[in-house]
Scaffold this motif. Structure first.
Motif, PDB file in Angstrom:
ATOM      1  N   GLU A   1       0.677   4.222  -2.983  1.00 52.73           N
ATOM      2  CA  GLU A   1       0.397   5.728  -2.400  1.00 52.73           C
ATOM      3  C   GLU A   1       1.402   6.656  -2.962  1.00 52.73           C
ATOM      4  O   GLU A   1       1.212   7.853  -2.961  1.00 52.73           O
ATOM      5  CB  GLU A   1       0.357   5.743  -0.749  1.00 52.73           C
ATOM      6  CG  GLU A   1       1.523   5.875  -0.180  1.00 52.73           C
ATOM      7  CD  GLU A   1       1.813   6.221   1.268  1.00 52.73           C
ATOM      8  OE1 GLU A   1       0.769   6.976   1.717  1.00 52.73           O
ATOM      9  OE2 GLU A   1       2.753   6.373   2.116  1.00 52.73           O
TER      10      GLU A   1
ATOM     11  N   ALA B   1      -5.181   3.921  -1.710  1.00 51.36           N
ATOM     12  CA  ALA B   1      -4.257   2.768  -1.892  1.00 51.36           C
ATOM     13  C   ALA B   1      -4.802   1.407  -1.775  1.00 51.36           C
ATOM     14  O   ALA B   1      -4.657   0.481  -2.579  1.00 51.36           O
ATOM     15  CB  ALA B   1      -2.926   3.128  -1.350  1.00 51.36           C
ATOM     16  N   VAL B   2      -5.090   1.490  -0.593  1.00 53.39           N
ATOM     17  CA  VAL B   2      -6.013  -0.170  -0.033  1.00 53.39           C
ATOM     18  C   VAL B   2      -7.158  -0.342  -1.074  1.00 53.39           C
ATOM     19  O   VAL B   2      -7.276  -1.579  -1.555  1.00 53.39           O
ATOM     20  CB  VAL B   2      -6.613  -0.016   1.368  1.00 53.39           C
ATOM     21  CG1 VAL B   2      -7.349  -1.181   1.479  1.00 53.39           C
ATOM     22  CG2 VAL B   2      -5.387   0.069   2.212  1.00 53.39           C
TER      23      VAL B   2
ATOM     24  N   ARG C   1      -3.969   6.712   2.213  1.00 48.96           N
ATOM     25  CA  ARG C   1      -3.954   4.968   2.618  1.00 48.96           C
ATOM     26  C   ARG C   1      -5.499   4.476   2.136  1.00 48.96           C
ATOM     27  O   ARG C   1      -5.397   3.063   1.482  1.00 48.96           O
ATOM     28  CB  ARG C   1      -4.020   4.750   4.069  1.00 48.96           C
ATOM     29  CG  ARG C   1      -4.012   3.435   4.567  1.00 48.96           C
ATOM     30  CD  ARG C   1      -4.066   3.094   5.971  1.00 48.96           C
ATOM     31  NE  ARG C   1      -4.519   1.736   6.323  1.00 48.96           N
ATOM     32  CZ  ARG C   1      -3.551   0.685   6.523  1.00 48.96           C
ATOM     33  NH1 ARG C   1      -2.340   0.994   5.946  1.00 48.96           N
ATOM     34  NH2 ARG C   1      -3.964  -0.416   6.748  1.00 48.96           N
TER      35      ARG C   1
ATOM     36  N   LEU D   1      -5.593  -1.584  -4.459  1.00 50.24           N
ATOM     37  CA  LEU D   1      -5.284  -2.934  -4.345  1.00 50.24           C
ATOM     38  C   LEU D   1      -6.244  -3.939  -4.091  1.00 50.24           C
ATOM     39  O   LEU D   1      -6.309  -4.957  -4.663  1.00 50.24           O
ATOM     40  CB  LEU D   1      -4.146  -3.142  -3.004  1.00 50.24           C
ATOM     41  CG  LEU D   1      -3.146  -2.352  -3.165  1.00 50.24           C
ATOM     42  CD1 LEU D   1      -2.239  -2.282  -1.801  1.00 50.24           C
ATOM     43  CD2 LEU D   1      -1.888  -3.163  -3.775  1.00 50.24           C
TER      44      LEU D   1
ATOM     45  N   TRP E   1       0.821  -1.247  -0.117  1.00 54.07           N
ATOM     46  CA  TRP E   1      -0.155  -0.066  -0.068  1.00 54.07           C
ATOM     47  C   TRP E   1       0.876   1.194   0.087  1.00 54.07           C
ATOM     48  O   TRP E   1       0.642   2.344  -0.657  1.00 54.07           O
ATOM     49  CB  TRP E   1      -1.107  -0.108   1.211  1.00 54.07           C
ATOM     50  CG  TRP E   1      -0.446   0.289   2.449  1.00 54.07           C
ATOM     51  CD1 TRP E   1      -0.145  -0.490   3.673  1.00 54.07           C
ATOM     52  CD2 TRP E   1      -0.307   1.651   2.999  1.00 54.07           C
ATOM     53  NE1 TRP E   1       0.113   0.283   4.537  1.00 54.07           N
ATOM     54  CE2 TRP E   1       0.102   1.563   4.267  1.00 54.07           C
ATOM     55  CE3 TRP E   1      -0.618   3.088   2.451  1.00 54.07           C
ATOM     56  CZ2 TRP E   1       0.156   2.800   5.112  1.00 54.07           C
ATOM     57  CZ3 TRP E   1      -0.526   4.242   3.244  1.00 54.07           C
ATOM     58  CH2 TRP E   1      -0.046   4.085   4.531  1.00 54.07           C
TER      59      TRP E   1
ATOM     60  N   ILE F   1      -2.053  -6.232   1.400  1.00 48.87           N
ATOM     61  CA  ILE F   1      -1.693  -4.627   1.465  1.00 48.87           C
ATOM     62  C   ILE F   1      -0.497  -4.419   2.359  1.00 48.87           C
ATOM     63  O   ILE F   1       0.385  -3.410   2.013  1.00 48.87           O
ATOM     64  CB  ILE F   1      -2.612  -3.666   2.092  1.00 48.87           C
ATOM     65  CG1 ILE F   1      -3.246  -4.179   3.532  1.00 48.87           C
ATOM     66  CG2 ILE F   1      -3.927  -4.007   1.058  1.00 48.87           C
ATOM     67  CD1 ILE F   1      -4.247  -3.349   4.028  1.00 48.87           C
TER      68      ILE F   1
END
Length: 243
Positions: free
Chosen positions: A123, A140-141, A137, A144, A119, A153
């Motif tokens: 980012e 990004a999560v 975050r 993913l 992650w 992650i």
């Protein structure tokens, strides 16, 4: 006028203007007294939402095309219009913003930082864009999870397979919600199973309306695109639509 106001804004599907237009595009590299013409006056138009593969052998000029389209290099002569804007009219800060926010890059080498978790690798583009940490975050999560790595992650690249690392790279390319994805030999380091996974992701991205330009020397990979542009010796030699 603010910086954002002069950046190319990708138009809605159905616009009469192509999102990418190269006209008489030439690129010459010089080493001392030696000159090499990597692109020799090509014309190429790509509409928004198209999935196009640029295919050719090593040294054909296809990676130079990718670098030009991604605003990573400039033409020696000719023109490049991105969403109707002449790229030559953009300054370095504007070009950097286009690369970071409007275009998602996926490379053969995954370019992941070994010391960072999945992650945190994803980012990175948002850090450069000044996005707040909590939002970075969360996005990004979500990226993913979109590529099927929601349970990985916190894994670092060394804890992931080659296919999983490339999926992290795809998530990183997606996290800024770019309209266009440029992929340079994205399956070159992958086995057949991982190749199919990554190409499946590109199929999904195309179905969602993104413009995808795939650079490859593999004809079976190029066949996944909806249009194939054949390049050799710095020239486009043929174009064909997929069946």
């Amino acid at each position: 006028m603010s910086q954002a106001s002069v950046l190319p804004s990708f138009r809605a599907p159905g616009s009469s203007e192509p999102v990418i237009k190269l006209a008489e595009a030439r690129k010459t590299y010089k080493t001392g007294s030696i000159e090499f013409e990597a692109l020799r006056g090509i014309d190429l138009s790509i509409a928004e939402g198209e999935y196009v593969a640029v295919v050719g052998p090593s040294g054909s000029g296809k990676s130079t095309i990718m670098n030009i389209l991604g605003c990573l290099d400039t033409l020696t002569s000719g023109s490049y219009l991105l969403a109707g804007e002449n790229v030559e009219d953009l300054d370095e800060a504007e070009l950097a913003s286009v690369r970071n926010r409007r275009i998602g890059f996926v490379f053969q080498q995954f370019h992941l930082l070994a010391s960072l978790s999945a992650w945190r690798n994803v980012e990175l583009p948002m850090m450069y864009a000044g996005v707040h940490r909590d939002e970075r975050r969360a996005r990004a999560v979500a990226a993913l999870e979109r590529v099927g790595l929601g349970d990985r992650i916190d894994n670092k690249p060394g804890q992931l397979s080659g296919g999983q690392q490339q999926r992290v790279a795809v998530a990183r390319a997606l996290v800024t919600e770019p309209t266009m994805i440029l992929a340079d030999e994205p399956t070159g380091n992958l086995d057949s199973h991982s190749t199919e996974e990554v190409l499946g992701l590109f199929d999904e991205l195309h179905a969602s309306g993104r413009t995808i330009v795939l650079i490859t020397h593999e004809h079976d990979v190029a066949a996944r695109a909806r249009r194939t542009v054949h390049v050799r010796d710095g020239l486009i030699t043929a174009e064909e639509a997929s069946a």
